[in-house]
Design a protein around this motif. Sequence first.
Motif, PDB file in Angstrom:
ATOM      1  N   VAL A 219       0.843  -1.195   0.000  1.00 31.29           N
ATOM      2  CA  VAL A 219       0.000   0.000   0.000  1.00 31.29           C
ATOM      3  C   VAL A 219       0.876   1.241   0.000  1.00 31.29           C
ATOM      4  N   ALA A 220       1.893   1.217   0.864  1.00 28.39           N
ATOM      5  CA  ALA A 220       2.773   2.382   0.975  1.00 28.39           C
ATOM      6  C   ALA A 220       3.476   2.650  -0.347  1.00 28.39           C
ATOM      7  N   ALA A 221       4.013   1.596  -0.945  1.00 31.00           N
ATOM      8  CA  ALA A 221       4.743   1.785  -2.189  1.00 31.00           C
ATOM      9  C   ALA A 221       3.813   2.299  -3.276  1.00 31.00           C
ATOM     10  N   GLY A 222       2.563   1.840  -3.266  1.00 29.75           N
ATOM     11  CA  GLY A 222       1.621   2.274  -4.292  1.00 29.75           C
ATOM     12  C   GLY A 222       1.158   3.700  -4.081  1.00 29.75           C
ATOM     13  N   VAL A 223       0.729   4.008  -2.850  1.00 29.77           N
ATOM     14  CA  VAL A 223       0.180   5.333  -2.580  1.00 29.77           C
ATOM     15  C   VAL A 223       1.227   6.412  -2.819  1.00 29.77           C
ATOM     16  N   SER A 224       2.455   6.141  -2.371  1.00 27.21           N
ATOM     17  CA  SER A 224       3.469   7.194  -2.446  1.00 27.21           C
ATOM     18  C   SER A 224       3.839   7.510  -3.889  1.00 27.21           C
ATOM     19  N   GLN A 225       3.548   6.615  -4.817  1.00 25.50           N
ATOM     20  CA  GLN A 225       3.899   6.887  -6.198  1.00 25.50           C
ATOM     21  C   GLN A 225       2.774   7.597  -6.948  1.00 25.50           C
ATOM     22  N   ASP A 249      11.458   4.880   2.254  1.00 24.13           N
ATOM     23  CA  ASP A 249      10.994   5.478   3.506  1.00 24.13           C
ATOM     24  C   ASP A 249       9.512   5.205   3.712  1.00 24.13           C
ATOM     25  N   PHE A 250       8.747   5.352   2.641  1.00 22.99           N
ATOM     26  CA  PHE A 250       7.314   5.117   2.782  1.00 22.99           C
ATOM     27  C   PHE A 250       7.015   3.646   3.036  1.00 22.99           C
ATOM     28  N   VAL A 251       7.811   2.774   2.427  1.00 22.84           N
ATOM     29  CA  VAL A 251       7.575   1.346   2.655  1.00 22.84           C
ATOM     30  C   VAL A 251       7.807   1.005   4.122  1.00 22.84           C
ATOM     31  N   SER A 252       8.789   1.641   4.748  1.00 18.27           N
ATOM     32  CA  SER A 252       8.974   1.344   6.170  1.00 18.27           C
ATOM     33  C   SER A 252       7.773   1.838   6.969  1.00 18.27           C
ATOM     34  N   ALA A 253       7.179   2.949   6.550  1.00 16.14           N
ATOM     35  CA  ALA A 253       5.951   3.401   7.222  1.00 16.14           C
ATOM     36  C   ALA A 253       4.824   2.397   7.002  1.00 16.14           C
ATOM     37  N   GLY A 254       4.745   1.850   5.785  1.00 10.75           N
ATOM     38  CA  GLY A 254       3.690   0.882   5.487  1.00 10.75           C
ATOM     39  C   GLY A 254       3.835  -0.382   6.304  1.00 10.75           C
ATOM     40  N   THR A 286      10.634   8.983  11.853  1.00 10.73           N
ATOM     41  CA  THR A 286      10.046   8.164  12.911  1.00 10.73           C
ATOM     42  C   THR A 286       8.671   8.679  13.301  1.00 10.73           C
ATOM     43  N   TRP A 287       8.589   9.968  13.417  1.00 11.28           N
ATOM     44  CA  TRP A 287       7.328  10.597  13.831  1.00 11.28           C
ATOM     45  C   TRP A 287       6.252  10.357  12.774  1.00 11.28           C
ATOM     46  N   ARG A 288       6.642  10.446  11.517  1.00  9.44           N
ATOM     47  CA  ARG A 288       5.678  10.185  10.444  1.00  9.44           C
ATOM     48  C   ARG A 288       5.230   8.733  10.440  1.00  9.44           C
ATOM     49  N   ILE A 289       6.194   7.837  10.660  1.00 13.49           N
ATOM     50  CA  ILE A 289       5.859   6.411  10.678  1.00 13.49           C
ATOM     51  C   ILE A 289       4.892   6.123  11.820  1.00 13.49           C
ATOM     52  N   PHE A 290       5.156   6.759  12.942  1.00  9.57           N
ATOM     53  CA  PHE A 290       4.268   6.565  14.094  1.00  9.57           C
ATOM     54  C   PHE A 290       2.862   7.065  13.765  1.00  9.57           C
ATOM     55  N   PHE A 291       2.806   8.176  13.060  1.00  7.86           N
ATOM     56  CA  PHE A 291       1.515   8.726  12.634  1.00  7.86           C
ATOM     57  C   PHE A 291       0.771   7.703  11.774  1.00  7.86           C
ATOM     58  N   ALA A 292       1.473   7.133  10.795  1.00 10.16           N
ATOM     59  CA  ALA A 292       0.836   6.132   9.924  1.00 10.16           C
ATOM     60  C   ALA A 292       0.319   4.963  10.749  1.00 10.16           C
ATOM     61  N   SER A 293       1.123   4.504  11.723  1.00  9.03           N
ATOM     62  CA  SER A 293       0.716   3.366  12.556  1.00  9.03           C
ATOM     63  C   SER A 293      -0.551   3.677  13.329  1.00  9.03           C
TER      64      SER A 293
END
Lengths: 770, 303
Positions: A219-225, A249-254, A286-293
């Motif tokens: 999802v992350a890889a798709g949305v970010s593109q 970076d986005f994939v790690s958030a995903g 990190t803060w962004r990833i936490f937001f996604a979570s």
Amino acid sequence: MANISKKVSWSGRGDDRGERTPLLNGAEDGKYNRHDIVRSRLKEIPHNAKLLSLKYESLDYDNSENQLFLEEERRMSHMGFRCLETRRWVICGLIGFLTGLIACLIDIAVEKLAGYKYSAVKQNIEKFTEFGGLSISLILWAVLNSAFVMVGAIAVAFFEPIAAGSGIPQIKCYLNGVKIPRVVRLKTLAIKVFGVICSVAGGLAVGKEGPMIHSGAVVAAGVSQGRSTSLKKDFKIFEYFRRDTEKRDFVSAGAAAGVSAAFGAPVGGVLFSLEEGASFWNQMLTWRIFFASMISTFTLNFFLSIYHGKPGELSSPGLINFGRFDSDSVQYNLYEIPLFIIMGALGGVLGALFNVINYWLTIFRIRYIHRPCLQVMEAMLVAAVTATISFAMIYFSNDCQPLGQDNTEEYSLQLFCADGEYNSMATAFFNTPERSVRSLFHNPPGSYNPLTLGVFTLAYFVLAVWTYGLTVSAGVFIPSLLIGAAWGRLFGILLSTITSSQSIWADPGKYALIGAAAQLGGIVRMTLSLTVILVEATGSVTYGFPIMLVLMTAKIVGDYFIEGLYDVHIKLQSVPFLHWEAPPTSHWLTAREVMSSPVTCFNRVEKVGRIVDVLSNTSTNHNGFPVVAHTTENDEPGKICGLILRSQLIVLLKHKVFVERASSRLSHRKLQLKDFRDAYPRFPPIQSIHVSQDERECMMDLTEFMNPTPYTVPQETSLPRVFKLFRALGLRHLVVVDNENRVVGLVTRKDLARYHLGKDGLEELHLAQT
Amino acid sequence: MDLLTKCTFVMACWAVTFITVAECSIYPSEMSGDSARKLPSAVVPVSQASTLGSFYSLSLSSTFPEDLGMNEYCIELLRIYRQRYVTYANCLVTYARPVKVCQNCYTGFNSLEDIYKNISSDQPGPGNVGCHDSLMRSDRLMLLYALFSKLDEIWTSAECKQCLTEDQEALSNDTVYFMATLNQSLACFEQYQRNHTELCKDCKASYKRLKELYGRMDKNQTLCIDLEDAMNITQQLWSKNFSCLLPREETVPVIAVSSFMLFLPIIFYLSSFLHSEQKKRKLIHPKRAKSNNSLMNIQDKFS
């Protein structure tokens, strides 16, 4: 240094034992080596764990600071950068939202399908218990299971084999910087979600949690593109993020959002991304990833509350719900800590056993069961046998328990028990694994008798080992937890019978939790993130300390025998995976020994014909080419002045950016960074680009497009130093130069990943075509 | 509409209780000595009553001035509460085992609930006095509240409402029908007390009917603790005492099918081991500089 050796024999496993020669050798040995290698160049060997596959490439994490890039940056205003930052946040929110939705979809679909299946089988069993013919129920159960699994396995085996398994090893590799083909495509996501629904509803010993992590990453890889190449749809948004650096970076958030949706553990998700992948980490990310979570777990929670008919009552944060441990019934005492540590060690041993058996099974599968139809058949057989074993266990069990007050057992079977009682083996087997875990954690003392638990542990262990690695998408978290919870509860029951005092020992649910942690830790060997995930999933911080101790012990004990399950599978897939550190005792190896040489270089102004020839050479398949000032005819290496990638060259060829056409091109617009991004990530193969005979004679000026400042190291740099550069900067190519800045070699990921510490010191892995 | 009926119902209840209270105050003989002594205050206006009360209490060291303590009306309510509470608790304990509380205690519960509602409603009684504050919330124990809420909790968890008619005044038809069916089964058990094998055969029909009825009522949520308990006992009689269990007769076919299923993977793996060709990997030799540390070697290789 003397014990470091290198394999010289290229034949199978058996006869390479005796033949070892020192790796650090003089010219004499080198000659022998080469001779030997030439003789056996075309040798084929059976698949094993000590190979590196050619099909995996690195991601380009390093930014190419060519002139186009600088121009674009100049054009961009301050406001533009602000907008980018905002867009990153929006994307993270979207990732969380969509991941939560997918989790919700999986949960509801599994619940519905499994509900239909179990109620059909239950009705059938009830009917035949009275009138005879239970073997027909057995066959019905087996056939239903096989049918579900067959559909899932066909989807995976024939349409997208990369969607098999839990997907965590693949995502781990991706975050490590390896480009696994097709791993973050939309098609993979669709097959993965469909496959996991089928395999869980099909009653296999699997969970739906692992695949969530993979789904989140896709999802992350798709949305970010902002587009999908599978659907051929481009939304023309987020174009700036179309490169490996941002995508990763986005994939790690995903991945974090996936963990968070699976376990209701947002912090655990962030830590999972940290532990398993991202070597590139800063506080804002990190803060962004936490937001996604957080968004992901909230979305799941919200939609599930609507589904359960209580909108706004946010009480199911994850796919798996361990239920609440009441704080007064679950306390532990100081003298229990040694017991927990013993359980941790036991978990480590059992986990290692799991991994060893699965390792051999996987090798067998890769070697012999590689045709899709065989894989589907195998999955169906496993499903049928799972049903058979479960049925036999339930049929022959004499353990009857009175029905609980609040009827937690949704599909309770009475079978030959007295009226008003149910078969307690059926609560463990005739249920989705998540429910079984929960009843093991929370059912009051006395709900299971020790024999039932022992037999169940054994049977489920065998089934889970056998199931993991099948061509179905499914995770290993829940089966591990279930095995652990079963023997943990058994441990607790035995303790209370030994001590015979109805004090603090009396609650077996506590030991089930610790056992589950130990078993899971012993199998996957995760540390920090797993502790936090379990603490968050159970909602009791009280157990943080024992869970940590248990996971530590399990890891230490398990690592003595074999690596974690995910690492085993990464190795078996021959992925060039870079660990955190270079292998110890490798300081004596220098860049000169590690690098590939000679290097295919291009001139600053190169003939198109040569470029096309080099790119179309299938035997080399290089990806990065140093650009040198000029090469003389006698192959004397030139001075380095840049580095250009295959993908860039292909785009250049496609747009026919030749020096001779420069005058006519003036009427056209100038090539921009956007043209490179549009081609990303699926650059066309060189074969699809037509270059006429006339054009072959043209020249191409690479100055504008190459990365003018690639990283270089002198020849004497030690392996750990090179390794650190690679790991920390996410490099793909590292040019080795001599003292006059002339290119002598190129270090890539595969050159580094081939060294690993074996039983007899440093060993080298072989490159192979897979 | 529903709300309106509820309101009228509550009003009616309140009116009924008020009348009862009024009657009580007319017939002092029914009253306890304590309240009888203070009876005069009920007939004098409130403002005077307070001064009078304080005057009286000087002679009785254990009582408080009236405005701080209680007025007559509230004491009366308290007394009625006591009586009904005792009646209801008595009924509960009497029918605790085997459980028959729903069938026998609903009148007791209803009247207790009435008086409790009466106390807790803020409607002022005669002389404009509400008893809610003085009876329920004057101290931290809040005894009346605690006592009632416990009993109410018991009543709710017993789910007695599901066995009663809408207004809780009588047993519902379903319940009566279930009782009848249960009695049939029990009568049948009685008949074959001696011979258990025959009992299992002949009472099976009626027992099965009972079980089906029970299952249906379980789905409709028309079960209460009485019926559940009765069914439980009957089930125990059937399975444990008379041991009418289903025989495990099909061991052989189950074993046969299972072992056939377990045999399949062995064949599968053996055949794929023997017939499937083993997947081989082609090794590739990477380009390497010779370990001798001069550029000469690289040139050497290509000369």
